[in-house]
Design an enzyme around this catalytic site. Structure first.
Site, PDB file in Angstrom:
ATOM      1  N   LYS A   1      81.481  50.723  70.031  1.00 27.46           N
ATOM      2  CA  LYS A   1      82.075  52.043  69.830  1.00 27.46           C
ATOM      3  C   LYS A   1      81.364  52.738  68.688  1.00 27.46           C
ATOM      4  O   LYS A   1      81.049  52.112  67.685  1.00 27.46           O
ATOM      5  CB  LYS A   1      83.553  51.847  69.477  1.00 27.46           C
ATOM      6  CG  LYS A   1      84.324  53.103  69.207  1.00 27.46           C
ATOM      7  CD  LYS A   1      85.774  52.786  68.872  1.00 27.46           C
ATOM      8  CE  LYS A   1      85.978  52.417  67.426  1.00 27.46           C
ATOM      9  NZ  LYS A   1      87.378  52.251  67.058  1.00 27.46           N
TER      10      LYS A   1
ATOM     11  N   ARG B   1      90.767  52.788  55.700  1.00 26.23           N
ATOM     12  CA  ARG B   1      89.477  53.078  56.320  1.00 26.23           C
ATOM     13  C   ARG B   1      88.530  53.822  55.373  1.00 26.23           C
ATOM     14  O   ARG B   1      87.355  53.967  55.668  1.00 26.23           O
ATOM     15  CB  ARG B   1      89.682  53.892  57.605  1.00 26.23           C
ATOM     16  CG  ARG B   1      90.161  53.019  58.746  1.00 26.23           C
ATOM     17  CD  ARG B   1      89.999  53.764  60.063  1.00 26.23           C
ATOM     18  NE  ARG B   1      91.266  54.301  60.514  1.00 26.23           N
ATOM     19  CZ  ARG B   1      91.385  55.174  61.516  1.00 26.23           C
ATOM     20  NH1 ARG B   1      90.335  55.598  62.151  1.00 26.23           N
ATOM     21  NH2 ARG B   1      92.583  55.595  61.885  1.00 26.23           N
TER      22      ARG B   1
ATOM     23  N   HIS C   1      92.557  46.990  57.234  1.00 24.36           N
ATOM     24  CA  HIS C   1      91.438  47.355  58.111  1.00 24.36           C
ATOM     25  C   HIS C   1      90.195  46.544  57.740  1.00 24.36           C
ATOM     26  O   HIS C   1      89.463  46.082  58.612  1.00 24.36           O
ATOM     27  CB  HIS C   1      91.176  48.851  57.995  1.00 24.36           C
ATOM     28  CG  HIS C   1      90.081  49.312  58.884  1.00 24.36           C
ATOM     29  ND1 HIS C   1      90.161  49.232  60.254  1.00 24.36           N
ATOM     30  CD2 HIS C   1      88.854  49.817  58.605  1.00 24.36           C
ATOM     31  CE1 HIS C   1      89.035  49.685  60.786  1.00 24.36           C
ATOM     32  NE2 HIS C   1      88.240  50.041  59.807  1.00 24.36           N
TER      33      HIS C   1
ATOM     34  N   ASP D   1      86.431  47.305  69.131  1.00 28.26           N
ATOM     35  CA  ASP D   1      85.144  47.608  68.495  1.00 28.26           C
ATOM     36  C   ASP D   1      84.558  46.333  67.908  1.00 28.26           C
ATOM     37  O   ASP D   1      85.225  45.290  67.856  1.00 28.26           O
ATOM     38  CB  ASP D   1      85.271  48.716  67.432  1.00 28.26           C
ATOM     39  CG  ASP D   1      86.246  48.349  66.330  1.00 28.26           C
ATOM     40  OD1 ASP D   1      86.291  47.171  65.942  1.00 28.26           O
ATOM     41  OD2 ASP D   1      86.970  49.240  65.858  1.00 28.26           O
TER      42      ASP D   1
ATOM     43  N   ASP E   1      93.126  44.965  68.757  1.00 26.18           N
ATOM     44  CA  ASP E   1      92.676  45.821  67.657  1.00 26.18           C
ATOM     45  C   ASP E   1      93.656  45.673  66.504  1.00 26.18           C
ATOM     46  O   ASP E   1      94.760  45.140  66.682  1.00 26.18           O
ATOM     47  CB  ASP E   1      92.588  47.285  68.114  1.00 26.18           C
ATOM     48  CG  ASP E   1      91.553  48.073  67.308  1.00 26.18           C
ATOM     49  OD1 ASP E   1      91.058  47.545  66.299  1.00 26.18           O
ATOM     50  OD2 ASP E   1      91.250  49.217  67.692  1.00 26.18           O
TER      51      ASP E   1
END
Ligand code: R5P
Length: 327
Positions: free
Chosen positions: A203, A104, A138, A180, A230
């Site tokens: 989100k 991330r 991610h 999201d 997710d």
């Protein structure tokens, strides 16, 4: 392999770090290979020491090690294993990292911050990896941080197939909801694969706070069974809010499908208290028994071992990996 094709590398050699022993064993079983022996010792000063039991000179070596918690121990162990293999003259070394840490931290989106994901990529290469394999990062653009080739595998297909084959017929007016907007494309693929509509949760995160804020659901969930999808559940903050939001919006049964069960802090406890029918995930990161117990019979863990094993087999034989995904 046809007899007239030249074999560039020696045999497959599989190694496991201490993070992923069960998954590594399953991959070895899939391939009909044995895990190679090695010692990994932590000294009182927390320095690590690695020794291989046999030579890897000229061999095609794969090291299986996730880098979830304890992140820095697992990462350092992977790096030292890679360097050990390099120094022992392995012909080719592939780092097989079911979960890649720091995914991330992939951009400088505020002043005076690092791009730690790039640093991790640099370290893996410098340590000695010639190639890497990872599952559902991610953000897929982290492949640009590596100058070595890699296979970034989409293991959410395993989750899609499970829902399609085992749940689809029992679901009432299902809708796939992404936790999201960043997961919108994968969510669309999921929805298409089970012939269901899609909805999204918008989100927002405030600065570096790990607590996410779920705001609105875009799409129709009223009186429908919802499958929330997710890439990972970390603290569980996003998913708890997502479940509450779809329930407030009139959802019937709720299922959660996610690839990486990071389960930091009280995530498993908080998930266990949710009105969720089933949690569907993979074994990219092992889930400790005490956390499994909190989810009880509602937890389904699908193995990524056949996927990793087949990719290793194909990489070793110089065959296409894309073919596995009809690419
Ligand atoms: C974020 O963009 C990811 O897709 C996940 O939603 C997030 O990493 C989950 O984190 P947590 O469980 O801590 O809310």
């Amino acid at each position: 392999m046809p007899a007239n094709e030249m074999k560039v590398y020696g045999g497959i050699k599989l190694y496991s770090g201490t993070a992923s022993p069960e998954l590594a064993q399953k991959v070895a079983d899939y391939l009909g290979e044995k895990l190679c022996g090695r010692d990994i010792v932590e000294f009182p000063n927390e320095n690590l020491f690695v020794k291989l039991h046999t030579s890897v000179r000229g061999q095609d070596v794969y090291v299986i090690q996730h880098t979830a918690a304890p992140v820095h121990r697992n990462l350092m162990e992977l790096l030292i294993l890679l360097q050990t293999l390099r120094l022992d003259s392995a012909a080719r070394i592939t780092a097989v990292i079911p979960y890649l840490c720091y995914g991330r931290s992939d951009k400088k989106d505020q002043p005076r911050v690092p791009i730690s994901s790039r640093l991790v990529a640099d370290m893996i290469q410098v340590a000695g990896a010639d190639r890497y394999v990872t599952l559902d990062p991610h953000a897929y653009q982290i492949q640009g941080f590596f100058s070595i080739p890699g296979d970034l595998l989409n293991s959410s297909l395993i989750l899609n197939n499970y829902v399609k084959q085992n749940l689809r017929l029992t679901l009432k007016d299902p809708v796939v909801v992404t936790v999201d907007l960043g997961y919108a494309k994968k969510g669309r693929d999921f929805a298409a694969s089970i012939d269901a509509p899609i909805a999204f949760i918008e989100k927002r995160r405030s600065s570096n706070d790990a607590k996410a804020q779920a705001l609105t659901v875009i799409g129709d969930v009223k009186d429908r069974d919802v499958i929330l999808v997710d890439d990972e559940i970390d603290t569980g903050g996003s998913i708890v809010q997502a479940v509450n939001l779809v329930k407030e919006s009139g959802a019937q049964r709720v299922y959660i499908s996610f690839v990486h069960a990071i389960f930091s802090a009280n995530a498993a406890k908080n998930l266990g208290a949710l009105p969720v029918t089933e949690f569907i995930t993979t074994d990219s990161i092992p889930i400790p028994p005490e956390k499994r117990r909190l989810l009880g019979g509602r937890l389904t863990v699908l193995s990524v071992a056949p996927l990793l094993g087949e990719v290793i087999r194909r990489a070793h034989e110089g065959r296409s990996v894309g073919e596995m995904f009809n690419e």
